[in-house]
Design a protein around this motif. Structure first.
Motif, PDB file in Angstrom:
ATOM      1  N   THR A 267       0.834  -1.101   0.044  1.00 21.04           N
ATOM      2  CA  THR A 267       0.161  -0.058  -0.104  1.00 21.04           C
ATOM      3  C   THR A 267       0.673   1.180   0.084  1.00 21.04           C
ATOM      4  O   THR A 267       1.871   1.360   0.724  1.00 21.04           O
ATOM      5  N   ASN A 268       0.644   2.128  -0.922  1.00 23.65           N
ATOM      6  CA  ASN A 268       1.076   3.486  -0.783  1.00 23.65           C
ATOM      7  C   ASN A 268       0.005   4.624  -0.663  1.00 23.65           C
ATOM      8  O   ASN A 268      -1.063   4.269  -0.741  1.00 23.65           O
ATOM      9  N   ILE A 269       0.363   5.698  -0.510  1.00 24.15           N
ATOM     10  CA  ILE A 269      -0.618   7.001  -0.112  1.00 24.15           C
ATOM     11  C   ILE A 269      -1.108   7.169  -1.211  1.00 24.15           C
ATOM     12  O   ILE A 269      -0.315   7.367  -2.262  1.00 24.15           O
ATOM     13  N   PRO A 270      -2.521   7.326  -1.557  1.00 28.17           N
ATOM     14  CA  PRO A 270      -3.274   7.767  -2.475  1.00 28.17           C
ATOM     15  C   PRO A 270      -2.669   8.989  -3.122  1.00 28.17           C
ATOM     16  O   PRO A 270      -2.317   9.999  -2.225  1.00 28.17           O
ATOM     17  N   LYS A 271      -2.543   9.160  -4.412  1.00 29.87           N
ATOM     18  CA  LYS A 271      -2.119  10.770  -4.849  1.00 29.87           C
ATOM     19  C   LYS A 271      -3.274  11.474  -5.526  1.00 29.87           C
ATOM     20  O   LYS A 271      -4.301  10.689  -6.189  1.00 29.87           O
ATOM     21  N   HIS A 272      -3.119  12.717  -5.619  1.00 29.26           N
ATOM     22  CA  HIS A 272      -4.144  13.543  -6.338  1.00 29.26           C
ATOM     23  C   HIS A 272      -3.558  13.383  -7.950  1.00 29.26           C
ATOM     24  O   HIS A 272      -2.404  12.890  -8.240  1.00 29.26           O
ATOM     25  N   ALA A 273      -4.228  13.961  -8.837  1.00 31.87           N
ATOM     26  CA  ALA A 273      -3.870  14.082 -10.100  1.00 31.87           C
ATOM     27  C   ALA A 273      -2.602  14.672 -10.471  1.00 31.87           C
ATOM     28  O   ALA A 273      -1.716  14.370 -11.430  1.00 31.87           O
ATOM     29  N   ASP A 274      -2.197  15.611  -9.473  1.00 32.18           N
ATOM     30  CA  ASP A 274      -0.860  16.297  -9.751  1.00 32.18           C
ATOM     31  C   ASP A 274       0.399  15.793  -9.079  1.00 32.18           C
ATOM     32  O   ASP A 274       1.393  16.079  -9.087  1.00 32.18           O
ATOM     33  N   GLY A 275      -0.184  14.264  -8.587  1.00 35.56           N
ATOM     34  CA  GLY A 275       1.095  13.553  -7.797  1.00 35.56           C
ATOM     35  C   GLY A 275       1.391  13.847  -6.442  1.00 35.56           C
ATOM     36  O   GLY A 275       2.165  13.102  -5.570  1.00 35.56           O
ATOM     37  N   SER A 276       0.376  14.808  -5.813  1.00 31.40           N
ATOM     38  CA  SER A 276       0.602  15.179  -4.525  1.00 31.40           C
ATOM     39  C   SER A 276      -0.068  14.202  -3.657  1.00 31.40           C
ATOM     40  O   SER A 276      -1.114  13.587  -4.099  1.00 31.40           O
TER      41      SER A 276
ATOM     42  N   TRP B 154     -12.598  -6.827   3.412  1.00 32.75           N
ATOM     43  CA  TRP B 154     -13.826  -7.300   3.180  1.00 32.75           C
ATOM     44  C   TRP B 154     -13.501  -8.142   1.805  1.00 32.75           C
ATOM     45  O   TRP B 154     -13.951  -9.389   1.767  1.00 32.75           O
ATOM     46  N   ASN B 155     -12.972  -7.446   0.715  1.00 35.05           N
ATOM     47  CA  ASN B 155     -12.696  -8.083  -0.468  1.00 35.05           C
ATOM     48  C   ASN B 155     -11.777  -9.169  -0.131  1.00 35.05           C
ATOM     49  O   ASN B 155     -11.895 -10.245  -1.034  1.00 35.05           O
ATOM     50  N   GLY B 156     -10.869  -9.046   0.580  1.00 32.43           N
ATOM     51  CA  GLY B 156      -9.677 -10.047   0.717  1.00 32.43           C
ATOM     52  C   GLY B 156     -10.476 -11.389   1.489  1.00 32.43           C
ATOM     53  O   GLY B 156      -9.719 -12.552   1.167  1.00 32.43           O
ATOM     54  N   LEU B 157     -11.488 -11.012   2.129  1.00 35.91           N
ATOM     55  CA  LEU B 157     -12.142 -12.418   2.803  1.00 35.91           C
ATOM     56  C   LEU B 157     -12.769 -13.526   1.613  1.00 35.91           C
ATOM     57  O   LEU B 157     -12.490 -14.759   1.608  1.00 35.91           O
ATOM     58  N   PHE B 158     -12.792 -12.870   0.276  1.00 36.69           N
ATOM     59  CA  PHE B 158     -13.419 -13.678  -0.383  1.00 36.69           C
ATOM     60  C   PHE B 158     -12.502 -13.704  -1.798  1.00 36.69           C
ATOM     61  O   PHE B 158     -12.785 -14.154  -2.850  1.00 36.69           O
ATOM     62  N   GLU B 159     -11.238 -13.673  -1.433  1.00 35.97           N
ATOM     63  CA  GLU B 159     -10.044 -14.198  -2.439  1.00 35.97           C
ATOM     64  C   GLU B 159      -9.206 -15.210  -1.762  1.00 35.97           C
ATOM     65  O   GLU B 159      -8.878 -15.304  -0.396  1.00 35.97           O
ATOM     66  N   PRO B 160      -8.934 -16.143  -2.513  1.00 37.67           N
ATOM     67  CA  PRO B 160      -8.223 -17.375  -1.842  1.00 37.67           C
ATOM     68  C   PRO B 160      -6.932 -17.125  -1.277  1.00 37.67           C
ATOM     69  O   PRO B 160      -6.343 -16.410  -1.803  1.00 37.67           O
ATOM     70  N   VAL B 161      -6.554 -17.784  -0.162  1.00 36.79           N
ATOM     71  CA  VAL B 161      -5.331 -17.622   0.223  1.00 36.79           C
ATOM     72  C   VAL B 161      -4.274 -18.077  -0.884  1.00 36.79           C
ATOM     73  O   VAL B 161      -4.558 -19.112  -1.555  1.00 36.79           O
ATOM     74  N   GLY B 162      -3.029 -17.379  -1.176  1.00 36.67           N
ATOM     75  CA  GLY B 162      -2.298 -17.749  -1.966  1.00 36.67           C
ATOM     76  C   GLY B 162      -2.683 -16.636  -3.288  1.00 36.67           C
ATOM     77  O   GLY B 162      -1.744 -16.524  -3.991  1.00 36.67           O
ATOM     78  N   SER B 163      -3.857 -16.099  -3.179  1.00 34.88           N
ATOM     79  CA  SER B 163      -4.366 -15.181  -4.446  1.00 34.88           C
ATOM     80  C   SER B 163      -4.746 -13.582  -3.954  1.00 34.88           C
ATOM     81  O   SER B 163      -5.349 -13.310  -4.662  1.00 34.88           O
ATOM     82  N   LYS B 164      -4.534 -13.401  -2.821  1.00 36.63           N
ATOM     83  CA  LYS B 164      -4.952 -12.349  -2.185  1.00 36.63           C
ATOM     84  C   LYS B 164      -4.168 -11.137  -2.672  1.00 36.63           C
ATOM     85  O   LYS B 164      -3.024 -11.105  -3.036  1.00 36.63           O
ATOM     86  N   ARG B 165      -4.866 -10.144  -3.042  1.00 37.65           N
ATOM     87  CA  ARG B 165      -3.989  -8.644  -3.472  1.00 37.65           C
ATOM     88  C   ARG B 165      -3.176  -8.195  -2.203  1.00 37.65           C
ATOM     89  O   ARG B 165      -3.731  -8.209  -1.043  1.00 37.65           O
ATOM     90  N   LEU B 166      -2.138  -7.579  -2.436  1.00 32.03           N
ATOM     91  CA  LEU B 166      -1.169  -7.090  -1.773  1.00 32.03           C
ATOM     92  C   LEU B 166      -1.355  -5.732  -1.543  1.00 32.03           C
ATOM     93  O   LEU B 166      -0.632  -4.978  -0.801  1.00 32.03           O
ATOM     94  N   GLU B 167      -2.419  -5.034  -2.151  1.00 36.98           N
ATOM     95  CA  GLU B 167      -2.541  -3.680  -1.955  1.00 36.98           C
ATOM     96  C   GLU B 167      -4.255  -3.163  -2.213  1.00 36.98           C
ATOM     97  O   GLU B 167      -4.958  -4.056  -2.521  1.00 36.98           O
ATOM     98  N   TRP B 168      -4.463  -2.065  -1.545  1.00 37.90           N
ATOM     99  CA  TRP B 168      -5.932  -1.488  -2.009  1.00 37.90           C
ATOM    100  C   TRP B 168      -5.838  -0.429  -2.598  1.00 37.90           C
ATOM    101  O   TRP B 168      -5.034   0.450  -2.649  1.00 37.90           O
ATOM    102  N   VAL B 169      -6.806  -0.322  -3.337  1.00 37.63           N
ATOM    103  CA  VAL B 169      -7.287   0.806  -4.452  1.00 37.63           C
ATOM    104  C   VAL B 169      -8.252   1.656  -3.999  1.00 37.63           C
ATOM    105  O   VAL B 169      -9.314   1.267  -3.682  1.00 37.63           O
TER     106      VAL B 169
END
Length: 449
Positions: free
Chosen positions: A313-322, A348-363
């Motif tokens: 996870t990284n800090i979300p950015k504005h359109a100008d990159g800030s 919540w979304n991770g609860l319904f992703e199989p172990v081994g295929s879970k996403r490593l970041e949130w969008v």
């Protein structure tokens, strides 16, 4: 108002000195003034903060009969929610409109365990679960002074400033409360316990105090063993630590620089940011490997599931990159309600992703996923590996048209029939050719008598 600011100053001093719980015993005497002060600062700002909700279009997901296996557990089967951890789980400062030396816990908006209002205005895991089971118990509500234990906190046993070494004590208190609660059936109710901790361990890494990855893991293992041995019908939702090295991206103002230099001083030492990054990665690695080794999968009514959505996870950015600081509280350190809601969605979304295929970041802005009809269960280490089970989920904001579904089925049937006919035609041609007399070459070299 002068007494309020005097109290704030004395509170800050007491926190620095470490005499926290004793010095906060009398704080309810000024709580009303403090709460009133916050309420008049900016009602518009607070209203904006308190309306971070979610759309929900999922179908009901409750087992026809109460399951006996944690590997066949659906969202609607959960009766009790609980949480342990640190200030990210107490939602410290999440709803504060301005920065003050000492702020409130906003328990009701905590991603892990909050239950204020409803999902349409407050996005949390319990509020999502209440869509499946309105009678669920244990979620916390409201707000209040740190280090106090009002009834509205319910089964939220997270503590501001806690480190991993404090988890076993939190677990013991939670178990005592579960057993003492008249509406909790300890033997038969399914319990969903979220464990999320590690920021304070990371930020104390310069002193090495209980911050080594193996020490961190040892306290978590002890806590999980307590739950394993004493809490039947439970699933522990263990959230991987948020890497504190991203915080300096919020620096720039005097306020943010000051807060970070106090609460996470390691970041401002030579090589500190890189050291915290590496240490966080080790925390994540050792805990995930430990959980997914199957150590806690020896009982059919208990398991631990690791959620890695904070790994990259990284800090979300504005359109100008800030950096988009709206995901962080006014103290530049904790998550705002918007950040809490983002955590809840990713979890919540991770609860319904199989172990081994879970996403490593949130969008930022991602939608809630729903358990699929083919596989309506919360994924565990065990059922993620089961053969014959269809895995997947569907987006809650996508409603499949029945006519489209019929068209797909018709297409498949026509395709199969066409394929069979093609095979029959080819076979007939081969048979016909094989029955024709062989042509002899002119020189007779292939003639047979």
């Amino acid at each position: 108002m002068a007494s309020l600011w005097l109290w704030i100053l004395m509170s800050a001093i007491s926190i620095v000195n470490g005499d926290i719980e004793d010095d906060f015993r009398g704080l309810y005497e000024v709580y009303d003034d403090y709460h009133l002060f916050l309420g008049h600062v900016s009602e518009t700002t607070r209203d904006d903060i308190e309306s971070v909700g979610m759309e929900f279009n999922c179908h009901s997901s409750v087992s026809p009969e109460k399951p006996t296996s944690v590997h066949k557990l659906r969202p609607g089967d959960i009766n009790v929610v609980a949480g342990i951890g640190d200030s990210l789980s107490t939602a410290y400062a999440a709803g504060a409109p301005i920065f003050l030396p000492v702020m409130l816990n906003y328990w009701g908006v905590s991603a892990s365990i909050g239950g204020d209002k409803s999902l349409s205005s407050v996005g949390t895991l319990p509020n999502i679960l209440r869509k499946y089971n309105p009678d669920i118990l244990g979620y916390s509500t409201g707000e209040g002074i740190v280090f106090t234990q009002p009834k509205s906190k319910s089964f939220n046993h997270a503590v501001v400033g806690a480190k991993a070494k404090g988890l076993p004590k939190q677990a013991r208190k939670l178990i005592d409360d579960l057993r003492a609660h008249s509406d909790v059936d300890m033997e038969n109710d399914w319990k969903f316990i979220t464990l999320f901790i590690g920021g304070n361990d990371l930020c104390s890494g310069c002193s090495k105090e209980t911050s080594e990855p193996q020490e961190y893991l040892a306290f978590i293992d002890e806590t999980l063993r307590i739950f394993h041995d004493e809490v039947p019908r439970a699933i522990v939702n263990l959230v991987g630590v948020l890497n504190a090295y991203i915080l300096p991206e919020l620096d720039g103002s005097l306020k943010c620089n000051l807060v970070h230099s106090i609460v996470c001083s390691c970041l401002h030492k030579d090589g500190g940011k890189e050291a915290i990054y590496e240490r966080a990665k080790e925390y994540q690695r050792v805990v995930q490997e430990h959980i997914e080794s199957g150590k806690f999968d020896d009982k059919d009514d208990f398991t631990v599931v690791y959620q890695p959505f904070f790994h990259e996870t990284n800090i979300p950015k504005h359109a100008d990159g800030s950096p988009d600081s709206s995901y962080f509280a006014s103290d530049c350190f904790h998550l705002s309600q918007k950040g809490q809601a983002a955590q809840a969605t990713a979890n919540w979304n991770g609860l319904f992703e199989p172990v081994g295929s879970k996403r490593l970041e949130w969008v930022p802005g991602e939608k809630l996923n729903c358990p699929s009809e083919e596989f309506p269960y919360i994924y565990t280490n065990v059922n993620s590996k089961s053969d014959g089970l269809q895995h997947g989920y569907y987006q809650s904001d996508v409603n499949e048209n029945p006519n489209q579904k019929l068209s797909k089925q018709t297409f498949i049937i026509v395709g199969v029939i066409g394929g069979v006919m093609l095979v029959i035609i080819i076979a007939a041609i081969v048979v016909r050719i094989s029955k024709k007399p062989n042509r002899l070459s002119l020189n007779g070299s292939y003639q047979r008598l």
